[in-house]
Design a protein around this motif. Sequence first.
Motif, PDB file in Angstrom:
ATOM      1  N   UNK A  40     -20.876  -8.358  17.918  1.00  0.00           N
ATOM      2  CA  UNK A  40     -20.653  -7.280  16.947  1.00  0.00           C
ATOM      3  C   UNK A  40     -19.243  -6.701  17.047  1.00  0.00           C
ATOM      4  N   UNK A  41     -18.750  -6.440  18.274  1.00  0.00           N
ATOM      5  CA  UNK A  41     -17.447  -5.799  18.430  1.00  0.00           C
ATOM      6  C   UNK A  41     -16.317  -6.653  17.876  1.00  0.00           C
ATOM      7  N   UNK A  42     -16.506  -7.980  17.846  1.00  0.00           N
ATOM      8  CA  UNK A  42     -15.464  -8.859  17.333  1.00  0.00           C
ATOM      9  C   UNK A  42     -15.468  -8.923  15.815  1.00  0.00           C
ATOM     10  N   UNK A  43     -16.511  -8.404  15.192  1.00  0.00           N
ATOM     11  CA  UNK A  43     -16.573  -8.385  13.732  1.00  0.00           C
ATOM     12  C   UNK A  43     -16.154  -7.048  13.143  1.00  0.00           C
ATOM     13  N   UNK A  44     -15.887  -6.066  13.997  1.00  0.00           N
ATOM     14  CA  UNK A  44     -15.438  -4.759  13.520  1.00  0.00           C
ATOM     15  C   UNK A  44     -13.989  -4.861  13.038  1.00  0.00           C
ATOM     16  N   UNK A  45     -13.677  -4.167  11.943  1.00  0.00           N
ATOM     17  CA  UNK A  45     -12.308  -4.086  11.444  1.00  0.00           C
ATOM     18  C   UNK A  45     -11.640  -2.864  12.065  1.00  0.00           C
ATOM     19  N   UNK A  46     -10.504  -3.071  12.732  1.00  0.00           N
ATOM     20  CA  UNK A  46      -9.753  -2.000  13.381  1.00  0.00           C
ATOM     21  C   UNK A  46      -8.505  -1.720  12.547  1.00  0.00           C
ATOM     22  N   UNK A  47      -8.275  -0.441  12.206  1.00  0.00           N
ATOM     23  CA  UNK A  47      -7.203  -0.076  11.270  1.00  0.00           C
ATOM     24  C   UNK A  47      -6.296   0.994  11.855  1.00  0.00           C
ATOM     25  N   UNK A  48      -5.026   0.937  11.462  1.00  0.00           N
ATOM     26  CA  UNK A  48      -4.038   1.881  11.974  1.00  0.00           C
ATOM     27  C   UNK A  48      -2.940   2.062  10.937  1.00  0.00           C
ATOM     28  N   UNK A  49      -2.381   3.272  10.834  1.00  0.00           N
ATOM     29  CA  UNK A  49      -1.315   3.499   9.868  1.00  0.00           C
ATOM     30  C   UNK A  49      -0.585   4.805  10.099  1.00  0.00           C
ATOM     31  N   UNK A  50       0.537   4.977   9.404  1.00  0.00           N
ATOM     32  CA  UNK A  50       1.309   6.225   9.409  1.00  0.00           C
ATOM     33  C   UNK A  50       1.723   6.520   7.968  1.00  0.00           C
ATOM     34  N   UNK A  51       2.004   7.788   7.665  1.00  0.00           N
ATOM     35  CA  UNK A  51       2.440   8.151   6.314  1.00  0.00           C
ATOM     36  C   UNK A  51       3.345   9.373   6.378  1.00  0.00           C
ATOM     37  N   UNK A  52       4.198   9.487   5.377  1.00  0.00           N
ATOM     38  CA  UNK A  52       5.080  10.637   5.224  1.00  0.00           C
ATOM     39  C   UNK A  52       5.220  10.937   3.742  1.00  0.00           C
ATOM     40  N   UNK A  53       4.987  12.189   3.379  1.00  0.00           N
ATOM     41  CA  UNK A  53       5.082  12.595   1.982  1.00  0.00           C
ATOM     42  C   UNK A  53       5.958  13.828   1.852  1.00  0.00           C
ATOM     43  N   UNK A  54       6.917  13.747   0.937  1.00  0.00           N
ATOM     44  CA  UNK A  54       7.649  14.939   0.504  1.00  0.00           C
ATOM     45  C   UNK A  54       6.940  15.456  -0.726  1.00  0.00           C
ATOM     46  N   UNK A  55       6.295  16.621  -0.627  1.00  0.00           N
ATOM     47  CA  UNK A  55       5.482  17.130  -1.716  1.00  0.00           C
ATOM     48  C   UNK A  55       6.355  17.787  -2.784  1.00  0.00           C
TER      49      UNK A  55
END
Length: 428
Positions: A332-347
């Motif tokens: 099961x653990x090998x079928x999990x999708x692992x995700x990571x990211x960063x973001x920056x917004x000037x509003x």
Amino acid sequence: MSILRIFFYILLAVLGSQLHAQNLTVSAYSRYALGDIIDNTTTRNAGMGGLGVASDNFFSINRANPASYADIVFSTMDIAVFGQPTQVRTDAGENRPVTAGFQNLSFAFPANKGPVIAFGFAPYSTTGYDIFDSRIIELDTTYIQQVDYQGDGGLNQVFLGTAFKTLDKKLRIGFNANYLFGNTLLSWDYTLRNTDSSLVTGITPTSIVRDVYVRGLQGQVGLMYVDTLNKEKRTYIRLGATADYSLNLRADRFTISNEDTVSASDLTRIQLPSKFGFGVMVHQLGHWSVGADFTYQDWNTFQYFNDSTALGPEFRIGLGGEWIPNVESFKYLRRIAYRLGVYMKQTYILVEDEPISDMGVSFGFGLPTGRSGNNRFNRGRSSSRLNLSFELGRRGSLAAGFPVEENYARIRLGINLNERWFVRRVVD
């Protein structure tokens, strides 16, 4: 009872309570324009820095780029909710509100030959604030003027979209038509007091209430080009572009003042600024994805009654990716999708001509609902997942001289259900 059914019932229970609950935000920054615009990316993409313009979405409904509908494999339902604890800091102190609510409900139906159809419902923007201000006034003597600004409400949207493939299935073209509707209640309460906090004799506190009803159409067009980088390893590159535009948004505003008990109404057309997005993603089918997005929207052109509030250009940059160790594994653990990211917004929010920034990191997981290995690219099988995403960010900064700093942790919970519907059975 399976884990999928348990979480599905939890989602329905949360939705039932939140559709009639309080605001989706408690933020002083939501007093600008139409309020806080709610991110329309999927729970999956939110864990990857909010990517969506060029994202590979075979099993979820990516409204950030309607061209992605053309890749949907199964009849799909996406449903999601969110929760957000926030630390709100000002020079006067801090508080810790918690908001939660409905994120989206979407459906998509692919055809054996022809376009994919998608539709659904989601909140578009939300307003929720209570700002108290006081100042000293010198007339015949010293007085204190107190003003309480309040905002409550927001806009919803229903959407209908379609997408198809062309140019030897390398180019995807998609369209969304959104109908926006809803109302926002704004109020100002003015009070004049003596220095000992007592009301000034002979002066009645004044209340002004404005109820604004908005409705109209908004359109979106998306393109996505897909080409092969390595055929043997099933590695591809995706280039995406989107454009959002206002079609015919109108608003009615009713103003009531207790000072003269006169109600006035206004009718105007709202001019939302066009929004443009560009993205790139490289991915290996069923194993990993890495991408980047850039969106831009110039709110200088925003028109809303006779509002003279200065707004600026807004842009957002997101970077992120996803990794699945082995999508066909029986572990099961090998079928999990692992995700990571960063973001920056000037509003688009300006304070003394300086834009408010919003930046953070995100991560998430895609939990398979099946008990055994599954080939997600076998059209005869489904690939439903329970998705979780977490965003840790900050909007505004006291250290940079802004009046409000918001440190937040946004949590999303969603399920994408994939099944083969409308199958014609053949009996020999």
